[in-house]
Design a protein around this motif. Structure first.
Motif, PDB file in Angstrom:
ATOM      1  N   GLN A   1       0.782  -1.217  -0.205  1.00 16.76           N
ATOM      2  CA  GLN A   1      -0.010  -0.044  -0.165  1.00 16.76           C
ATOM      3  C   GLN A   1       0.921   1.153  -0.096  1.00 16.76           C
TER       4      GLN A   1
ATOM      5  N   THR B   1       0.143   5.478   0.429  1.00 18.43           N
ATOM      6  CA  THR B   1      -0.707   6.391   0.686  1.00 18.43           C
ATOM      7  C   THR B   1       0.013   7.830   1.177  1.00 18.43           C
ATOM      8  N   LEU B   2      -0.908   8.835   1.253  1.00 18.37           N
ATOM      9  CA  LEU B   2      -0.344  10.138   1.754  1.00 18.37           C
ATOM     10  C   LEU B   2      -1.072  10.302   3.051  1.00 18.37           C
ATOM     11  N   ASP B   3      -0.024  10.843   3.843  1.00 20.46           N
ATOM     12  CA  ASP B   3      -0.453  11.075   5.104  1.00 20.46           C
ATOM     13  C   ASP B   3      -0.193  12.783   5.650  1.00 20.46           C
TER      14      ASP B   3
ATOM     15  N   ALA C   1       3.360  -1.305   3.863  1.00 20.72           N
ATOM     16  CA  ALA C   1       3.059   0.119   3.678  1.00 20.72           C
ATOM     17  C   ALA C   1       3.843   1.005   3.707  1.00 20.72           C
TER      18      ALA C   1
ATOM     19  N   LEU D   1       3.862   5.447   3.641  1.00 18.61           N
ATOM     20  CA  LEU D   1       3.287   6.692   3.737  1.00 18.61           C
ATOM     21  C   LEU D   1       4.099   8.055   3.195  1.00 18.61           C
TER      22      LEU D   1
ATOM     23  N   THR E   1       4.709  11.571   3.566  1.00 24.46           N
ATOM     24  CA  THR E   1       4.420  12.595   4.562  1.00 24.46           C
ATOM     25  C   THR E   1       5.458  13.784   4.590  1.00 24.46           C
TER      26      THR E   1
ATOM     27  N   ARG F   1      -1.191  18.867  -1.130  1.00 24.29           N
ATOM     28  CA  ARG F   1      -1.799  17.440  -1.108  1.00 24.29           C
ATOM     29  C   ARG F   1      -2.336  17.151  -2.529  1.00 24.29           C
TER      30      ARG F   1
ATOM     31  N   GLU G   1      -1.001  13.984  -4.584  1.00 28.45           N
ATOM     32  CA  GLU G   1      -1.740  12.612  -4.728  1.00 28.45           C
ATOM     33  C   GLU G   1      -1.706  12.309  -6.375  1.00 28.45           C
TER      34      GLU G   1
ATOM     35  N   LEU H   1       1.619  10.691  -6.940  1.00 34.52           N
ATOM     36  CA  LEU H   1       1.735   9.142  -6.362  1.00 34.52           C
ATOM     37  C   LEU H   1       0.627   8.358  -7.123  1.00 34.52           C
ATOM     38  N   THR H   2      -0.575   8.829  -7.392  1.00 30.06           N
ATOM     39  CA  THR H   2      -1.182   7.937  -8.317  1.00 30.06           C
ATOM     40  C   THR H   2      -0.397   7.611  -9.690  1.00 30.06           C
TER      41      THR H   2
ATOM     42  N   ARG I   1       2.422   5.276  -9.021  1.00 30.26           N
ATOM     43  CA  ARG I   1       1.798   3.867  -8.710  1.00 30.26           C
ATOM     44  C   ARG I   1       1.266   3.228 -10.119  1.00 30.26           C
TER      45      ARG I   1
END
Ligand code: BES
Ligand code: ZN
Ligand code: ZN
Length: 496
Positions: free
Chosen positions: A2, A4-6, A152, A154, A156, A163, A167, A170-171, A174
């Motif tokens: 995984q 993800t953004l935090d 996982a 993150l 940060t 953000r 995002e 990141l997408t 990925r």
């Protein structure tokens, strides 16, 4: 894994390891590193003073129970000189950090971006770095020793304003990295688990899942289409050939717009045929389908990224075997285009299957052609395992590809294709011959042969024989298939 953004302040993050990077400069304790130094009561500055924290490229400094942080560990990765820092450096160091922590049985990490670097581009690079670094080639090991993997990651250190961009990056990262790993997984398969037929099934499944149009040509159809060059290679063994055609069409296709053709060599095993290869190292020839796998990976990514240009991917697949029915040196074959070829060496088979692949892609409407192939040992002599060999018939198109390679952080180097080299493949008894008559220039000869079938269309050939497989593990990438050229090609298509 995984990713993800935090949005929590990074000091409050409960993670097994907080990772960031340090530049090599007179005072490496600056910006965010200085913030961390203050929470850690001057520990980082004293490490810098003692020479344990220098910022030298990929230097690892691991601190346990850092004070002022909720993280169990703080990992500082050397980023080298600030002036030389690019997203390629960031991609590598994020990958190296993941593999360093994974080797220590850590399951999750948080990557803290440096000040002024919370951009879309950097989020993409970090995502690509960690996802490609997490890929292992242990699929067929029944006992995975201590099942090391990171579950996982993150990202940060982003403000609310940053953000949305993060995002997005990141997408995209990925999608690209998962497609690169999809290609690497195919490349790693041995030839008994990945015949042309199985490869075609996997391509079809991928395309259907991704929402791409797909057509698989079987032996009968390939014969009807008179793909004589491809058939001449596959006749040496019992496994029938396949041609995969995967098409991406944008929502608002404009008439007259360029159509990109991506053609990938997929020889699922290259014994050399009757011009057989030496036994030593022959097992590596399972990766002779890397060009095809890479093009399929590109299509997988494009399906999700939705560029504004139509792309037709053609992957001819076959084994190259020395059976009783195999073609023999001196045999003359007629390619789909009608050109006759004197096959002087049955081990120069990649160019034969690409000849029909390129011709077919043009027939389907491709106006701009790019092929990728583990084509020659000679490119390994010329550029070793560092640069992809680039050959191009149209300089603006080639420059576009080279610009994309820079942006994607994949090293590529342009090679010459002067008219003089055309002489090397001039046939004696047929139109052309599949190896050079001169001495040297083996990678160029291969390119010149393929060029014959590109005709007047702008064309770029990527010889990835030296770069598609890592013989040694890198600190940021496992030993084995690299998936090279995928990122460059995705970038190129997206730039239309
Ligand atoms: N698949 C090989 C090229 C290759 C060599 C890929 C090393 C990866 C690592 C290709 O089909 C081949 O055998 N090429 C010959 C051409 C020669 C006969 C003109 C070569 O390079 O030796
Ligand atoms: Zn060969
Ligand atoms: Zn080959």
């Amino acid at each position: 894994m995984q990713i993800t953004l935090d949005s929590k302040p990074y000091a409050a993050l409960e993670t097994e390891a907080l990772v960031t990077h340090v530049f090599e400069e007179t005072d490496p304790v600056q910006g965010r590193i200085s913030e961390l130094d203050q929470t850690a009561n001057g520990l980082l500055r004293s490490l810098a003073k003692s020479g344990e924290l220098t910022g030298k490229t990929l230097e690892m400094t691991l601190i346990h129970a850092p004070s002022g942080l909720k993280a169990a560990r703080l990992l500082l990765v050397g980023a080298g000189k600030r002036e030389q820092f690019t997203s390629a450096t960031l991609r590598k160091l994020a990958g190296a950090a993941l593999r360093y922590l994974k080797a220590r049985s850590i399951k999750q990490l948080a990557f803290l971006v440096r000040e002024n670097n919370a951009t879309e581009e950097s989020a993409q690079a970090i995502a690509e770095g960690v996802l490609t670094a997490n890929f292992e080639t242990d699929k067929y090991k029944t006992e995975k020793k201590n099942d090391k993997s990171i579950d996982a990651v993150l990202l940060t250190g982003y403000s609310d304003a940053e953000r949305a961009a993060a995002e997005k990056g990141l997408t995209r990262g990925r999608i690209i990295a998962e497609s690169q790993n999809f290609a690497r997984d195919l490349i790693n398969e041995p030839s008994n688990k990945l015949t042309p037929k199985i490869l075609a099934e996997k391509a079809e499944a991928m395309a259907k899942q991704a929402g791409l149009a797909v057509e698989i040509l079987d032996e009968k159809r390939i014969t009807e289409l008179k793909m004589g060059a491809l058939l001449s290679v596959s006749q040496g063994g019992p496994e029938p050939p396949r041609v995969m055609v995967v098409t991406y069409t944008p929502a608002n296709l404009k008439p007259g717009a360029p159509v990109i053709g991506l053609i990938g060599k997929a020889v699922t095993f290259d014994t050399g045929g009757i011009s057989i290869k030496p036994a030593d190292g022959m097992e590596k020839m399972k990766y002779d389908m890397a060009g095809g796998a890479t093009m399929l990976g590109v299509m997988r990514a494009l399906a999700a990224l939705k560029p504004n240009v139509k792309v037709i991917c053609v992957v001819p697949a076959t084994e190259n075997m020395p059976g009783g029915t195999a073609q023999k040196p001196g045999d003359i074959q007629t390619a789909m285009s009608g050109k006759t070829i004197e096959v002087l060496n049955t081990d120069a088979e990649g160019r034969l299957i690409l000849a029909d692949g390129l011709h077919y892609a043009k027939q389907l409407g491709a106006t701009h052609l790019i092929d990728a192939a583990t084509l020659t040992g000679a490119i390994v002599v010329a550029l070793a395992n560092v640069n992809v060999g680039v050959f191009g018939s149209d300089q603006p198109f080639t420059d576009k590809l080279l610009a994309s390679s820079k942006a994607a952080g994949e090293k590529m180097w342009q090679m010459p294709i002067d008219d003089e080299y055309r002489e090397f493949i001039k046939g004696t008894v047929a139109d052309i011959q599949n190896i050079g008559s001169g001495k040297g220039g083996g990678a160029i000869t291969g390119a010149m042969f393929i060029k014959e079938f590109a005709g007047d269309s702008p064309w770029v050939h990527l010889d990835i024989a030296g770069t598609a497989w890592n013989d040694d593990a890198k600190s940021w990438l496992a030993k084995g298939p690299t998936g090279v050229a995928l990122r460059t090609l995705v970038h190129l298509v997206m730039s239309y």
